[in-house]
Design a protein around this motif. Structure first.
Motif, PDB file in Angstrom:
ATOM      1  N   TRP A 180       0.820  -1.207   0.000  1.00  0.00           N
ATOM      2  CA  TRP A 180       0.000   0.000   0.000  1.00  0.00           C
ATOM      3  C   TRP A 180       0.856   1.260   0.000  1.00  0.00           C
ATOM      4  CZ3 TRP A 180      -4.512  -0.150  -1.888  1.00  0.00           C
ATOM      5  CH2 TRP A 180      -5.297  -1.292  -1.744  1.00  0.00           C
ATOM      6  N   GLN A 204       1.748   1.672  -3.572  1.00  0.00           N
ATOM      7  CA  GLN A 204       0.552   2.106  -4.304  1.00  0.00           C
ATOM      8  C   GLN A 204       0.286   3.598  -4.081  1.00  0.00           C
ATOM      9  OE1 GLN A 204      -1.518   0.570  -6.472  1.00  0.00           O
ATOM     10  NE2 GLN A 204      -0.136  -1.179  -6.412  1.00  0.00           N
ATOM     11  N   ASN A 257       0.387   6.202  -6.926  1.00  0.00           N
ATOM     12  CA  ASN A 257      -0.922   6.767  -7.238  1.00  0.00           C
ATOM     13  C   ASN A 257      -1.517   7.331  -5.940  1.00  0.00           C
ATOM     14  OD1 ASN A 257      -3.318   7.414  -8.389  1.00  0.00           O
ATOM     15  ND2 ASN A 257      -4.073   5.309  -8.569  1.00  0.00           N
ATOM     16  N   ASN A 271      -5.937   4.868  -1.461  1.00  0.00           N
ATOM     17  CA  ASN A 271      -4.615   4.291  -1.205  1.00  0.00           C
ATOM     18  C   ASN A 271      -4.026   4.814   0.117  1.00  0.00           C
ATOM     19  OD1 ASN A 271      -4.688   2.794  -3.532  1.00  0.00           O
ATOM     20  ND2 ASN A 271      -3.497   4.254  -4.747  1.00  0.00           N
TER      21      ASN A 271
END
Length: 117
Positions: free
Chosen positions: A95, A98, A102, A107
């Motif tokens: 995460w 991520q 992004n 997220n």
């Protein structure tokens, strides 16, 4: 005729003490001396006991403070280990990557939930 006799001094008769009186004086001195020495011993023992109890109390307080401090240090070390484990987990790293790639609210929420940051 003389009325004022205040200045007349009558000497007390000197008499020897009897053996019974001497025995009483010696017995009384021995008994009182024994009581006094026993009292001094009791006072000294009491003072020593109070000193030892005070030292024991201080040692107990010191030990209690050290154990409390040790428990806090162990708790902090455990928390650091848990945080480190969470940060090193695959889910947290996933995460984190991520969010870095992004940066969305979803997220970031997942990163916060899995990493605890």
């Amino acid at each position: 005729m003389r009325v004022d006799d205040e200045d007349v001094y009558i000497r007390p008769r000197h008499r020897e003490r009897s053996s019974f009186e001497w025995l009483g004086i010696i017995t009384l001195a021995i008994v009182l001396g024994t009581f006094i020495t026993d009292g001094i011993r009791v006072l000294a023992a009491n003072a020593w006991m109070n000193y030892q109890l005070e030292q024991l109390s201080r040692e107990f307080q010191r030990g209690k403070a050290e154990s409390r401090r040790d428990a806090e240090l162990r708790q902090q070390a455990l928390q650091k280990q848990q945080i480190e484990r969470r940060l090193q987990s695959y889910e947290c790293r996933f995460w984190w990557d991520q969010f870095r790639d992004n940066p969305t609210a979803k997220n970031e929420a997942k990163k916060m939930q899995s990493c605890g940051v």
